[in-house]
Structure formats: C-alpha cells, structure tokens
Design a protein around this motif. Structure first.
Motif, PDB file in Angstrom:
ATOM      1  N   GLY A  94      66.500   2.682  54.694  1.00 56.41           N
ATOM      2  CA  GLY A  94      66.262   3.499  55.726  1.00 56.41           C
ATOM      3  C   GLY A  94      66.442   2.930  56.894  1.00 56.41           C
ATOM      4  O   GLY A  94      65.908   3.669  57.944  1.00 56.41           O
ATOM      5  N   LEU A 123      52.703  -3.655  57.571  1.00 59.11           N
ATOM      6  CA  LEU A 123      51.888  -2.823  58.078  1.00 59.11           C
ATOM      7  C   LEU A 123      50.597  -2.687  57.395  1.00 59.11           C
ATOM      8  O   LEU A 123      50.272  -3.470  56.442  1.00 59.11           O
ATOM      9  N   LEU A 131      52.200   6.639  54.531  1.00 59.14           N
ATOM     10  CA  LEU A 131      53.737   6.660  54.830  1.00 59.14           C
ATOM     11  C   LEU A 131      54.215   6.916  53.338  1.00 59.14           C
ATOM     12  O   LEU A 131      55.009   7.518  52.944  1.00 59.14           O
ATOM     13  N   LEU A 138      61.222  11.969  57.061  1.00 54.91           N
ATOM     14  CA  LEU A 138      60.924  11.725  58.298  1.00 54.91           C
ATOM     15  C   LEU A 138      61.952  10.881  59.076  1.00 54.91           C
ATOM     16  O   LEU A 138      62.408   9.761  58.469  1.00 54.91           O
TER      17      LEU A 138
ATOM     18  N   HIS B   4      61.262   0.692  61.984  1.00 56.78           N
ATOM     19  CA  HIS B   4      61.973   0.067  60.846  1.00 56.78           C
ATOM     20  C   HIS B   4      61.153  -0.497  59.695  1.00 56.78           C
ATOM     21  O   HIS B   4      61.494  -0.263  58.437  1.00 56.78           O
ATOM     22  N   GLN B   5      59.898  -0.954  60.276  1.00 59.63           N
ATOM     23  CA  GLN B   5      58.804  -1.441  59.208  1.00 59.63           C
ATOM     24  C   GLN B   5      58.371  -0.201  58.400  1.00 59.63           C
ATOM     25  O   GLN B   5      58.098  -0.054  57.253  1.00 59.63           O
ATOM     26  N   MET B   6      58.377   0.863  59.167  1.00 53.66           N
ATOM     27  CA  MET B   6      57.670   2.248  58.638  1.00 53.66           C
ATOM     28  C   MET B   6      58.905   2.739  57.467  1.00 53.66           C
ATOM     29  O   MET B   6      58.303   3.177  56.375  1.00 53.66           O
ATOM     30  N   ALA B   7      60.032   2.649  58.045  1.00 51.77           N
ATOM     31  CA  ALA B   7      61.239   3.071  56.721  1.00 51.77           C
ATOM     32  C   ALA B   7      61.128   2.224  55.550  1.00 51.77           C
ATOM     33  O   ALA B   7      61.128   2.861  54.584  1.00 51.77           O
ATOM     34  N   MET B   8      60.850   0.728  55.795  1.00 54.68           N
ATOM     35  CA  MET B   8      61.038   0.133  54.518  1.00 54.68           C
ATOM     36  C   MET B   8      59.825   0.428  53.892  1.00 54.68           C
ATOM     37  O   MET B   8      59.918   0.123  52.632  1.00 54.68           O
ATOM     38  N   GLU B   9      58.694   0.972  54.212  1.00 52.62           N
ATOM     39  CA  GLU B   9      57.547   1.231  53.524  1.00 52.62           C
ATOM     40  C   GLU B   9      57.847   2.447  52.379  1.00 52.62           C
ATOM     41  O   GLU B   9      57.237   2.529  51.259  1.00 52.62           O
ATOM     42  N   PRO B  11      61.436   4.244  51.929  1.00 59.20           N
ATOM     43  CA  PRO B  11      62.936   4.399  52.315  1.00 59.20           C
ATOM     44  C   PRO B  11      63.582   5.681  51.708  1.00 59.20           C
ATOM     45  O   PRO B  11      64.395   6.318  52.268  1.00 59.20           O
ATOM     46  N   ILE B  14      61.709   7.964  54.689  1.00 63.17           N
ATOM     47  CA  ILE B  14      61.785   7.713  56.063  1.00 63.17           C
ATOM     48  C   ILE B  14      63.106   7.010  56.462  1.00 63.17           C
ATOM     49  O   ILE B  14      63.519   6.048  55.697  1.00 63.17           O
ATOM     50  N   ARG B  15      63.731   7.512  57.386  1.00 62.12           N
ATOM     51  CA  ARG B  15      64.910   6.800  58.059  1.00 62.12           C
ATOM     52  C   ARG B  15      64.444   6.431  59.447  1.00 62.12           C
ATOM     53  O   ARG B  15      64.096   7.318  60.349  1.00 62.12           O
TER      54      ARG B  15
END
Lengths: 147, 67
Positions: A94, A123, A131, A138, B4-9, B11, B14-15
């Motif tokens: 992503g 994180l 998340l 999202l 990007h860190q959030m997306a990896m959590e 995928p 989240i993009r």
C-alpha cells in the motif's frame, strides 16, 4: 549516463541496508513519452537496487502494462510501489510514490525499504490496533516537494 | 513517512501515496495544497497541513472516517 548516486551516497545506503532482513520488491512505472522524470527515476532505482541483493526491481510501463498498473492502482508517472517479496509472491504494502523521490523523499524511500524489509512499522500500539481493525479502505495522499 | 508506515500496518485497507506537488500541480490544486507536507485523507474528507505526529494524524483520520 552519469551515476545519480555517487560513491559516498552509495556507501551510506549500503551501510543502512546492512539491517535489511526480508526481500523487498520495488515496482517502477514509467511512460515512454511525455514523462519528464521517468528516466531519472528509473535510473535512480536501478542504481539503488544494485546496492543490495535483497532489493528487487521490476520496470513497468503505465500503458503497455496497464493491467499491472491497475492492480497496484497506479495512474500517474513516474510512480514507485513498494512491496514485500516471498519467493515468487509479491505482496503489495500500500506504499506508493508519485513523482521522483529526490532530496528528502529519497530518505523516505530508503527508510520505507528498511521498514518493509524488517516487516515492522515502528508505530505505537494504539495506532496499530486502530489501523488493523479498519473495515473500510483508507486513502492517504501526502503532498511533498523533493527539496 | 508516517502515512507509509500506516499503510504497511494494514495494506489490504490502507493505501498511502507520497505525491510530488510540483510534478502534479493539477492534483495539488484540487486539494488547495499551499505548503508541504499536506496530507489529504480520503480525497478531502480530512486534511492535515504540516508535519503531524502519530497521535494527531490518527485523530484526524478518525475524524475523517466519521464524516
């Protein structure tokens, strides 16, 4: 063409990549015509992926490989998609860059590669829990300038 | 990059896309980007101007998802 990553920078990246763990796949998307930064971005990624055997690069054309572009939701070029690689399997993370990742964004790319390889996000627990329980897509777009 | 860190959590849900504001001026204009970084959540449901910490970004995402 002249090297984009000079010896000193290449050395620093190699050092940073010493902590890589799992293979990482970079997907580059370009376009043959009317793309100002595609050539430079592709060259930068080619030089970068040559620095560590755990880093894999595939080159795609937005038009000719439209199906791949759609799969990774790429609609502009140059674009980079970051994925993890498990054997032949490529797992989308992503994570995407639209535009050349120069300057500060280059550091972002390096850091993203390291996190993806170590399969950690760094994180906090509360953020991760929220998340991971998302049930709707999202989309985050972070506008930056490569200076 | 935090997004990007959030997306990896997560995928599959989240993009996160880092967009060069100079190379894609039409997109920047669409979201009235005047300074960077600026984070656009779900095509404008939420906007975070400037560098945000993890807690602030999370709060803005939660707010945007309620809209």
């Amino acid at each position: 063409m002249e090297q984009l990553l000079n010896e000193q920078v290449a050395g620093q990246i190699k050092q940073a990549f010493a902590e890589l763990a799992n293979p990482v796949q970079l997907l580059f998307f370009g376009l043959k015509e009317s793309c100002d930064y595609c050539g430079e971005t592709q060259q930068m990624l080619t030089e970068l992926s040559a620095l560590d055997s755990r880093l894999h690069l595939s080159i795609h054309d937005l038009k000719e490989d439209a199906a791949v572009a759609t799969q990774y939701r790429v609609d502009k070029v140059p674009a980079i998609v970051l994925a993890s690689k498990n054997g032949d399997q490529v797992i989308d993370l992503g994570v995407q860059f639209s535009g050349i990742p120069a300057g500060y964004e280059f550091s972002t790319l390096i850091n993203d590669i390291i996190l993806a390889s170590k399969q950690t996000t760094g994180l906090g627990a509360a953020t991760r829990e929220f998340l991971q329980t998302l049930t709707k897509p999202l989309h985050l777009q972070v506008f930056v300038t490569p200076t | 990059m935090l997004a990007h860190q959030m997306a990896m959590e997560n995928p599959s849900m989240i993009r996160a896309e880092a967009v060069d504001a100079m190379e894609f001026p039409e997109l920047s204009d669409q979201f009235s980007v005047q300074g960077v970084p600026q984070t656009v959540i779900d095509s404008g449901k939420g906007i975070v101007v400037g560098a945000a910490g993890e807690a602030q970004m999370l709060a803005e995402i939660k707010r945007a998802l309620q809209n």
